[in-house]
Design a protein around this motif. Structure first.
Motif, PDB file in Angstrom:
ATOM      1  N   ALA A  18      50.944  43.937  38.916  1.00 30.50           N
ATOM      2  CA  ALA A  18      52.020  43.488  38.028  1.00 30.50           C
ATOM      3  C   ALA A  18      51.587  43.572  36.569  1.00 30.50           C
ATOM      4  N   ALA A  19      50.344  43.187  36.285  1.00 33.92           N
ATOM      5  CA  ALA A  19      49.837  43.240  34.909  1.00 33.92           C
ATOM      6  C   ALA A  19      49.721  44.680  34.432  1.00 33.92           C
ATOM      7  N   ARG A  20      49.313  45.549  35.312  1.00 34.95           N
ATOM      8  CA  ARG A  20      49.217  46.978  34.976  1.00 34.95           C
ATOM      9  C   ARG A  20      50.582  47.516  34.556  1.00 34.95           C
ATOM     10  N   GLN A  21      51.605  47.139  35.295  1.00 34.15           N
ATOM     11  CA  GLN A  21      52.963  47.572  34.971  1.00 34.15           C
ATOM     12  C   GLN A  21      53.412  46.996  33.628  1.00 34.15           C
ATOM     13  N   GLU A  22      53.146  45.729  33.410  1.00 31.48           N
ATOM     14  CA  GLU A  22      53.571  45.058  32.178  1.00 31.48           C
ATOM     15  C   GLU A  22      52.851  45.617  30.951  1.00 31.48           C
ATOM     16  N   PHE A  23      51.538  45.778  31.018  1.00 31.79           N
ATOM     17  CA  PHE A  23      50.782  46.311  29.881  1.00 31.79           C
ATOM     18  C   PHE A  23      51.146  47.767  29.604  1.00 31.79           C
ATOM     19  N   ALA A  24      51.390  48.543  30.654  1.00 33.54           N
ATOM     20  CA  ALA A  24      51.748  49.949  30.463  1.00 33.54           C
ATOM     21  C   ALA A  24      53.121  50.086  29.815  1.00 33.54           C
ATOM     22  N   TYR A  51      42.536  34.232  36.009  1.00 34.16           N
ATOM     23  CA  TYR A  51      42.189  34.835  34.714  1.00 34.16           C
ATOM     24  C   TYR A  51      42.458  33.819  33.615  1.00 34.16           C
ATOM     25  N   ASN A  52      41.453  33.556  32.826  1.00 32.18           N
ATOM     26  CA  ASN A  52      41.540  32.487  31.835  1.00 32.18           C
ATOM     27  C   ASN A  52      42.509  32.777  30.699  1.00 32.18           C
ATOM     28  N   SER A  53      42.759  34.065  30.451  1.00 34.18           N
ATOM     29  CA  SER A  53      43.584  34.421  29.295  1.00 34.18           C
ATOM     30  C   SER A  53      44.201  35.793  29.497  1.00 34.18           C
ATOM     31  N   LYS A  54      45.102  36.132  28.618  1.00 31.83           N
ATOM     32  CA  LYS A  54      45.694  37.473  28.597  1.00 31.83           C
ATOM     33  C   LYS A  54      44.607  38.514  28.362  1.00 31.83           C
ATOM     34  N   ASP A  55      43.637  38.202  27.506  1.00 30.61           N
ATOM     35  CA  ASP A  55      42.507  39.100  27.257  1.00 30.61           C
ATOM     36  C   ASP A  55      41.762  39.414  28.551  1.00 30.61           C
ATOM     37  N   ASP A  56      41.424  38.367  29.306  1.00 30.69           N
ATOM     38  CA  ASP A  56      40.685  38.557  30.559  1.00 30.69           C
ATOM     39  C   ASP A  56      41.486  39.400  31.544  1.00 30.69           C
ATOM     40  N   LEU A  57      42.779  39.196  31.566  1.00 33.23           N
ATOM     41  CA  LEU A  57      43.640  39.950  32.477  1.00 33.23           C
ATOM     42  C   LEU A  57      43.679  41.423  32.076  1.00 33.23           C
ATOM     43  N   PHE A  58      43.720  41.681  30.768  1.00 33.08           N
ATOM     44  CA  PHE A  58      43.741  43.074  30.309  1.00 33.08           C
ATOM     45  C   PHE A  58      42.421  43.771  30.627  1.00 33.08           C
ATOM     46  N   VAL A  59      41.304  43.054  30.483  1.00 33.42           N
ATOM     47  CA  VAL A  59      40.003  43.615  30.874  1.00 33.42           C
ATOM     48  C   VAL A  59      40.026  43.994  32.349  1.00 33.42           C
ATOM     49  N   ALA A  60      40.574  43.121  33.174  1.00 31.71           N
ATOM     50  CA  ALA A  60      40.643  43.380  34.616  1.00 31.71           C
ATOM     51  C   ALA A  60      41.499  44.602  34.925  1.00 31.71           C
ATOM     52  N   VAL A  61      42.597  44.768  34.189  1.00 28.47           N
ATOM     53  CA  VAL A  61      43.464  45.932  34.386  1.00 28.47           C
ATOM     54  C   VAL A  61      42.728  47.214  33.999  1.00 28.47           C
ATOM     55  N   LEU A  62      42.022  47.191  32.881  1.00 27.61           N
ATOM     56  CA  LEU A  62      41.259  48.363  32.452  1.00 27.61           C
ATOM     57  C   LEU A  62      40.176  48.706  33.468  1.00 27.61           C
ATOM     58  N   GLU A  63      39.469  47.708  33.955  1.00 31.33           N
ATOM     59  CA  GLU A  63      38.447  47.947  34.984  1.00 31.33           C
ATOM     60  C   GLU A  63      39.077  48.562  36.226  1.00 31.33           C
ATOM     61  N   ASP A  64      40.260  48.106  36.558  1.00 34.06           N
ATOM     62  CA  ASP A  64      40.945  48.598  37.754  1.00 34.06           C
ATOM     63  C   ASP A  64      41.330  50.063  37.626  1.00 34.06           C
ATOM     64  N   ILE A  65      41.855  50.469  36.460  1.00 26.94           N
ATOM     65  CA  ILE A  65      42.273  51.869  36.334  1.00 26.94           C
ATOM     66  C   ILE A  65      41.061  52.800  36.249  1.00 26.94           C
ATOM     67  N   TYR A  66      39.990  52.344  35.611  1.00 30.82           N
ATOM     68  CA  TYR A  66      38.786  53.167  35.572  1.00 30.82           C
ATOM     69  C   TYR A  66      38.146  53.266  36.958  1.00 30.82           C
ATOM     70  N   GLN A  67      38.193  52.180  37.711  1.00 33.72           N
ATOM     71  CA  GLN A  67      37.673  52.215  39.080  1.00 33.72           C
ATOM     72  C   GLN A  67      38.508  53.161  39.942  1.00 33.72           C
ATOM     73  N   GLU A  68      39.808  53.160  39.716  1.00 34.65           N
ATOM     74  CA  GLU A  68      40.685  54.055  40.463  1.00 34.65           C
ATOM     75  C   GLU A  68      40.353  55.523  40.166  1.00 34.65           C
ATOM     76  N   LEU A  69      40.150  55.837  38.876  1.00 36.95           N
ATOM     77  CA  LEU A  69      39.783  57.197  38.507  1.00 36.95           C
ATOM     78  C   LEU A  69      38.440  57.563  39.112  1.00 36.95           C
ATOM     79  N   ARG A  70      37.483  56.638  39.077  1.00 40.54           N
ATOM     80  CA  ARG A  70      36.173  56.902  39.678  1.00 40.54           C
ATOM     81  C   ARG A  70      36.315  57.181  41.177  1.00 40.54           C
ATOM     82  N   SER A  71      37.131  56.373  41.864  1.00 41.69           N
ATOM     83  CA  SER A  71      37.317  56.570  43.301  1.00 41.69           C
ATOM     84  C   SER A  71      37.950  57.918  43.601  1.00 41.69           C
ATOM     85  N   GLN A  72      38.908  58.321  42.771  1.00 34.88           N
ATOM     86  CA  GLN A  72      39.527  59.639  42.926  1.00 34.88           C
ATOM     87  C   GLN A  72      38.488  60.738  42.764  1.00 34.88           C
ATOM     88  N   ASN A  73      37.628  60.585  41.763  1.00 31.58           N
ATOM     89  CA  ASN A  73      36.583  61.590  41.541  1.00 31.58           C
ATOM     90  C   ASN A  73      35.580  61.628  42.682  1.00 31.58           C
TER      91      ASN A  73
END
Length: 213
Positions: A18-24, A51-73
């Motif tokens: 949900a956060a990924r959709q909202e931030f995007a 997640y303690n804050s919006k900042d922490d949630l955004f960090v988690a979203v960024l980690e998630d998309i980079y992990q997804e790209l890594r898994s694809q690779n």
């Protein structure tokens, strides 16, 4: 009546999606935790429990998309290909991920505008692409041993070029269409760009001495 069993992993996955959709859709500044909570069907209290804050949630979203790209690779087994074909496959694999996940481009662009202020807080992102760098290096080594790739290849610079040549096109094709008066969103435009990227990268990698030049 039985009590519904809690599933923290599923809860976190739901929040991240949900956060990924909202931030995007709204960017970091425009994103709202109220809307993220509404998308999940959870309370804001549940979000802030994980997640303690919006900042922490955004960090988690960024980690998630980079992990997804890594898994694809990682799903692409480079050592089963001959060197040039391995490069073609890696370029196509990476390019197609960006083309089918436009939210990656939006989220990373947003973070770049903030000079990676959130990504710098991540303890995992820096190490995510080490396996790919190793496997790409092994592929280049095989090409060099066969005499078909040049010797002075910087793996990081090479990968940045592979990513950048596709990423820039996909992120900017609306403005580029206007600037060059060519419809870069037309059918076939993505395929044409992919073929060009492969030609450019392989042209750089090929050992000109082996080609008799």
């Amino acid at each position: 009546m039985g009590t519904r069993k809690r599933d923290p992993e599923r809860t976190i996955r739901t929040i991240i999606e949900a956060a990924r959709q909202e931030f995007a859709e709204h960017g970091y500044d425009g994103a709202r935790t109220d809307r993220i909570a509404a998308l999940t069907g959870m309370s804001k209290g549940v979000l802030y429990h994980h997640y303690n804050s919006k900042d922490d949630l955004f960090v988690a979203v960024l980690e998630d998309i980079y992990q997804e790209l890594r898994s694809q690779n990682e799903a692409l087994v480079l050592d089963v290909f001959e060197p040039e074909e391995g490069i073609r496959q890696l370029i196509a694999h990476t390019y197609n991920y960006f083309a089918t996940h436009p939210e990656f481009i939006v989220l990373v662009n947003s973070e770049n505008l903030m000079k990676a202020a959130h990504l710098e807080k991540s303890e995992s992102v820096r190490s995510m692409f080490a396996p790919l760098s190793t496997r790409l290096g092994e592929l280049i080594d095989r090409g060099q041993e066969q005499g078909i790739f040049r010797r002075d290849v910087d793996i990081v610079e090479l990968y940045i070029s592979i990513v950048g040549l596709g990423y820039f096109f996909l992120a900017n094709r609306w403005t580029l269409s206007v600037v060059f008066n060519r419809n870069l969103l037309a059918d076939g435009a993505e395929d044409l760009r992919l073929a060009h990227i492969i030609d450019v990268v392989l042209g750089y990698l090929r050992n000109v001495d082996a080609a008799g030049r």
